[in-house]
Design a protein around this motif. Structure first.
Motif, PDB file in Angstrom:
ATOM      1  N   MET A   1      30.985  55.106  24.291  1.00 23.93           N
ATOM      2  CA  MET A   1      31.170  57.039  24.407  1.00 23.93           C
ATOM      3  C   MET A   1      32.678  57.079  24.722  1.00 23.93           C
ATOM      4  SD  MET A   1      29.245  60.898  24.679  1.00 23.93           S
ATOM      5  CE  MET A   1      30.281  61.620  24.348  1.00 23.93           C
ATOM      6  N   ILE A   2      33.305  57.400  23.694  1.00 25.12           N
ATOM      7  CA  ILE A   2      34.742  58.536  24.334  1.00 25.12           C
ATOM      8  C   ILE A   2      35.229  59.135  25.619  1.00 25.12           C
ATOM      9  CG2 ILE A   2      37.244  58.273  24.546  1.00 25.12           C
ATOM     10  CD1 ILE A   2      36.802  56.426  22.279  1.00 25.12           C
ATOM     11  N   ASP A   3      35.412  59.489  26.724  1.00 23.90           N
ATOM     12  CA  ASP A   3      35.455  60.730  27.247  1.00 23.90           C
ATOM     13  C   ASP A   3      36.186  61.746  26.576  1.00 23.90           C
ATOM     14  OD1 ASP A   3      35.444  63.293  29.230  1.00 23.90           O
ATOM     15  OD2 ASP A   3      35.686  61.572  31.122  1.00 23.90           O
ATOM     16  N   HIS A   4      35.868  62.512  25.626  1.00 22.23           N
ATOM     17  CA  HIS A   4      36.815  63.427  25.614  1.00 22.23           C
ATOM     18  C   HIS A   4      37.247  64.846  26.322  1.00 22.23           C
ATOM     19  CE1 HIS A   4      36.688  61.511  21.788  1.00 22.23           C
ATOM     20  NE2 HIS A   4      35.307  62.046  21.818  1.00 22.23           N
ATOM     21  N   PHE A   5      36.856  64.867  27.669  1.00 22.95           N
ATOM     22  CA  PHE A   5      36.737  66.163  28.622  1.00 22.95           C
ATOM     23  C   PHE A   5      37.137  65.856  29.898  1.00 22.95           C
ATOM     24  CE2 PHE A   5      33.957  66.254  25.290  1.00 22.95           C
ATOM     25  CZ  PHE A   5      33.953  67.913  24.859  1.00 22.95           C
ATOM     26  N   GLY A   6      38.336  65.433  29.579  1.00 19.30           N
ATOM     27  CA  GLY A   6      39.342  64.782  31.069  1.00 19.30           C
ATOM     28  C   GLY A   6      39.597  66.106  32.159  1.00 19.30           C
ATOM     29  N   GLU A   7      40.818  65.846  32.931  1.00 20.15           N
ATOM     30  CA  GLU A   7      40.748  66.881  33.661  1.00 20.15           C
ATOM     31  C   GLU A   7      41.833  67.818  33.332  1.00 20.15           C
ATOM     32  OE1 GLU A   7      41.500  69.698  36.940  1.00 20.15           O
ATOM     33  OE2 GLU A   7      40.214  67.575  37.176  1.00 20.15           O
ATOM     34  N   ALA A   8      42.632  67.387  32.239  1.00 18.97           N
ATOM     35  CA  ALA A   8      43.568  68.581  30.899  1.00 18.97           C
ATOM     36  C   ALA A   8      42.487  69.546  30.227  1.00 18.97           C
ATOM     37  CB  ALA A   8      44.111  67.936  29.885  1.00 18.97           C
ATOM     38  N   VAL A   9      41.839  68.659  29.665  1.00 12.46           N
ATOM     39  CA  VAL A   9      40.340  69.420  29.127  1.00 12.46           C
ATOM     40  C   VAL A   9      39.205  70.501  30.215  1.00 12.46           C
ATOM     41  CG1 VAL A   9      38.590  69.558  27.440  1.00 12.46           C
ATOM     42  CG2 VAL A   9      40.194  68.681  27.134  1.00 12.46           C
ATOM     43  N   ALA A  10      38.908  69.746  31.452  1.00 12.57           N
ATOM     44  CA  ALA A  10      38.231  70.405  32.681  1.00 12.57           C
ATOM     45  C   ALA A  10      38.518  71.554  33.073  1.00 12.57           C
ATOM     46  CB  ALA A  10      37.081  70.007  32.633  1.00 12.57           C
ATOM     47  N   ALA A  11      40.193  71.536  33.392  1.00 12.28           N
ATOM     48  CA  ALA A  11      40.841  72.408  33.572  1.00 12.28           C
ATOM     49  C   ALA A  11      40.874  74.028  33.295  1.00 12.28           C
ATOM     50  CB  ALA A  11      41.949  72.217  34.209  1.00 12.28           C
ATOM     51  N   THR A  12      40.354  74.408  32.198  1.00 12.41           N
ATOM     52  CA  THR A  12      40.500  75.579  30.925  1.00 12.41           C
ATOM     53  C   THR A  12      39.331  76.081  30.570  1.00 12.41           C
ATOM     54  OG1 THR A  12      41.558  74.183  29.632  1.00 12.41           O
ATOM     55  CG2 THR A  12      43.534  75.340  30.798  1.00 12.41           C
ATOM     56  N   TYR A  13      38.708  74.601  30.244  1.00  8.80           N
ATOM     57  CA  TYR A  13      36.883  74.468  29.375  1.00  8.80           C
ATOM     58  C   TYR A  13      36.663  76.047  29.460  1.00  8.80           C
ATOM     59  CZ  TYR A  13      32.942  73.131  27.242  1.00  8.80           C
ATOM     60  OH  TYR A  13      31.197  73.220  26.088  1.00  8.80           O
ATOM     61  N   ASP A  14      35.735  76.542  30.464  1.00  8.13           N
ATOM     62  CA  ASP A  14      35.832  77.862  30.950  1.00  8.13           C
ATOM     63  C   ASP A  14      35.908  78.895  30.371  1.00  8.13           C
ATOM     64  OD1 ASP A  14      33.398  76.533  31.861  1.00  8.13           O
ATOM     65  OD2 ASP A  14      33.461  77.803  33.415  1.00  8.13           O
ATOM     66  N   ARG A  15      37.478  79.058  30.227  1.00 10.48           N
ATOM     67  CA  ARG A  15      37.870  79.989  29.615  1.00 10.48           C
ATOM     68  C   ARG A  15      38.329  80.125  28.229  1.00 10.48           C
ATOM     69  NH1 ARG A  15      43.658  79.573  32.388  1.00 10.48           N
ATOM     70  NH2 ARG A  15      44.272  78.366  31.028  1.00 10.48           N
TER      71      ARG A  15
END
Length: 229
Positions: A1-15
């Motif tokens: 499984m590829i991690d699609h949720f690295g730092e760039a995504v996680a930083a704005t995920y909730d918003r």
């Protein structure tokens, strides 16, 4: 499984997923899961930043999570109560956790992050191995809007807004449904733009029924309605 949720995504995920954090939506989801878990433990596959796990744990349900992205996990840990929730880092298609669970669940289309038939089948098998007799595997997924596709068209837009828009690219034959999200935000310091591609795979109703039947082993199951992922 590829991690699609690295730092760039996680930083704005909730918003960027603010509509999924609406109190009424979260509360209704937690109501269902708390009822299914009863007095038992719950296992969230792809626990992310804790949108559902934190309020479910606050209801008194012991929650454990599996999460591949350490960046998303860091956001969970930073929230009130996040440090108290046990999390195993790994691919939820194959990762096993000690003990048994009355409920395992996937929310917000997370099952689609498993992009092959083998991976999705392995996920059902792993869950079946970890459920108590009579336990339940709850999967929340979209209904693919394949019927909206005119002949020859494979792209459908969704999530359109003043600063965010997205598209899904459907391949009904391979069941690939990658999504791409564009975000543009302006602040006093200037403009900020980002592009977030994500590989996904849809699952048809017949496949879901077949897999859940093979791995139910006395667990509760309810057939999906219409095409499901």
């Amino acid at each position: 499984m590829i991690d699609h949720f690295g730092e760039a995504v996680a930083a704005t995920y909730d918003r960027n997923s603010a509509e999924r954090f609406e109190p009424e939506l979260v509360a209704s989801t937690v109501d269902v899961l708390a009822e299914l878990a009863g007095a038992g433990r719950a296992l969230e596959l792809g626990i992310g930043t804790g949108r559902i796990a934190l309020p479910l744990a606050a209801r008194g349900v012991p929650v454990h999570g599996i999460e591949l992205s350490t960046a998303m996990l860091a956001r969970l840990r930073a929230k009130p109560g996040g440090a108290e929730i046990g999390v195993t880092v790994g691919d939820f298609a194959s990762t096993r956790v000690a003990g048994e669970f009355a409920l395992a669940y996937l929310v917000f289309n997370t099952i689609m992050n498993l992009t092959t038939q083998d991976a999705q089948v392995a996920c059902f098998r792993a869950v079946a191995d970890q459920l108590t007799p009579g336990g339940c595997f709850a999967v929340e997924v979209i209904v693919p809007e394949l019927r909206k596709l005119p002949a020859g068209q494979t792209v459908l837009p969704f999530g359109l807004g003043p600063d965010r828009w997205a598209r899904s690219d459907y391949n009904p034959a391979t069941q690939a449904a990658p999504a791409t999200t564009w975000t543009s935000r302006r602040a006093r310091t200037g403009a900020s733009r980002s592009i977030s591609p994500c590989r996904r795979r849809i699952r048809y109703a017949e496949q879901a029924i077949s897999v859940s039947s093979v791995h139910s082993q006395g667990r509760r199951q309810r057939a999906p309605r219409g095409p499901s992922c």
